[in-house]
Design an enzyme around this catalytic site. Structure first.
Site, PDB file in Angstrom:
ATOM      1  N   TYR A 183      -2.396 -10.433  -1.461  1.00 52.81           N
ATOM      2  CA  TYR A 183      -3.781 -10.065  -1.176  1.00 52.81           C
ATOM      3  C   TYR A 183      -4.620 -11.330  -1.090  1.00 52.81           C
ATOM      4  O   TYR A 183      -5.026 -11.895  -2.091  1.00 52.81           O
ATOM      5  CB  TYR A 183      -4.332  -9.131  -2.245  1.00 52.81           C
ATOM      6  N   PRO A 192      -5.064   6.377  -2.102  1.00 52.91           N
ATOM      7  CA  PRO A 192      -5.317   7.783  -2.445  1.00 52.91           C
ATOM      8  C   PRO A 192      -6.471   8.393  -1.663  1.00 52.91           C
ATOM      9  O   PRO A 192      -6.549   9.617  -1.533  1.00 52.91           O
ATOM     10  CB  PRO A 192      -5.640   7.711  -3.944  1.00 52.91           C
ATOM     11  N   LEU A 193      -7.359   7.545  -1.136  1.00 58.25           N
ATOM     12  CA  LEU A 193      -8.472   8.033  -0.321  1.00 58.25           C
ATOM     13  C   LEU A 193      -8.288   7.665   1.149  1.00 58.25           C
ATOM     14  O   LEU A 193      -9.236   7.659   1.915  1.00 58.25           O
ATOM     15  CB  LEU A 193      -9.798   7.474  -0.858  1.00 58.25           C
TER      16      LEU A 193
END
Length: 259
Positions: free
Chosen positions: A64, A209-210
């Site tokens: 990241y 998850p979204l």
């Protein structure tokens, strides 16, 4: 700090942590590359997550940025509270913005772990995932070096990311799998690994998850998709990612409302 973790708790890598965690992928620049547009805001999200909302599961990866998120975590949260789990991932090259390539060379995996230890100022990585299984390197070699690093005390617990049921069953014969991390949400709701993890007693960490924010912006916001995940199995730990403090507050409110 909140009196109780939002959304209840789950034991992962030997620590009892909040079931919803915080994914740091979006605390970087566009394409998960470089620094975030506002480093102070990114840092404040980490501080708020842990110290205001009681989120004790922070998920990151050396890829990241690369390296940006691990530096931010250290800057915002070091020294780490005993109850906080910092989970990272190794084994992914970043040729450029938006570009990802698995690299499971054992020498590279070892170098990644050593570098993450330095960036996080940690004596060991409490939970370290193999970010991807590299199909061009023997799986036994990838597992062997992770296991060796665990034996040396540099990794506490080993996790797997983006794996199939076959992968999990095969690797679980060689070592203790502390967690599995796959995409799971109300859009991508079919993953046989979910039930396998329940059968084997392995925490299942649901990333995206979204659905990269798309579900959060739907009518009703994050409440229904987050609660669907929490209700789907007590072994499921969703890790939403956000770069905005107001979105973090909405996510916490969503899981607290369903408690």
């Amino acid at each position: 700090m909140t009196s109780a973790p939002p959304g209840g708790t789950l034991t992962i890598a030997g620590k009892t942590v909040s079931r919803p965690g915080s994914d740091t992928m979006r605390l970087t620049g566009p394409g998960t590359w470089g620094d975030p547009p506002d480093r102070d805001t990114a840092r404040s999200i980490l501080v708020q997550a842990v110290h205001t909302y009681g989120i004790s599961h922070i998920d990151t990866a050396d890829a990241y940025g690369p390296h940006t998120a691990e530096h931010l975590i250290c800057d915002a949260l070091y020294p780490y509270a005993d109850h906080v789990l910092i989970a990272t991932k190794v084994g992914m090259l970043r040729p450029g913005p938006g570009q990802w390539k698995p690299l499971g060379n054992p020498f590279y995996l070892r170098a990644c772990v050593e570098a993450s230890l330095r960036r996080l100022k940690a004596e060991r990585l409490e939970l370290c995932y193999l970010h991807r299984i590299d199909p061009e390197v023997g799986l036994d070699d990838q597992i062997a070096v992770m296991q060796a690093l665990q034996d040396e005390g540099k990794i506490g617990h080993i996790g797997l990311s983006k794996v199939t049921p076959h992968d999990v069953r095969r690797i679980a014969k060689e070592l203790t799998v502390a967690a599995v991390q796959n995409v799971f949400n109300t859009t991508a709701r079919f993953d046989d690994v979910v039930e396998l993890c329940a059968e084997l007693g392995i925490p299942y960490v649901a990333y995206r998850p979204l659905d990269a924010g798309r579900l959060a912006s739907a009518p009703g916001g994050p409440v229904k998709p987050m609660q669907w995940l929490l209700d789907h199995g007590s072994h499921i730990a969703p890790i939403p990612s956000t770069s905005q403090p107001r979105h973090l507050a909405q996510i916490v409110a969503a899981v607290e409302g369903g408690n």
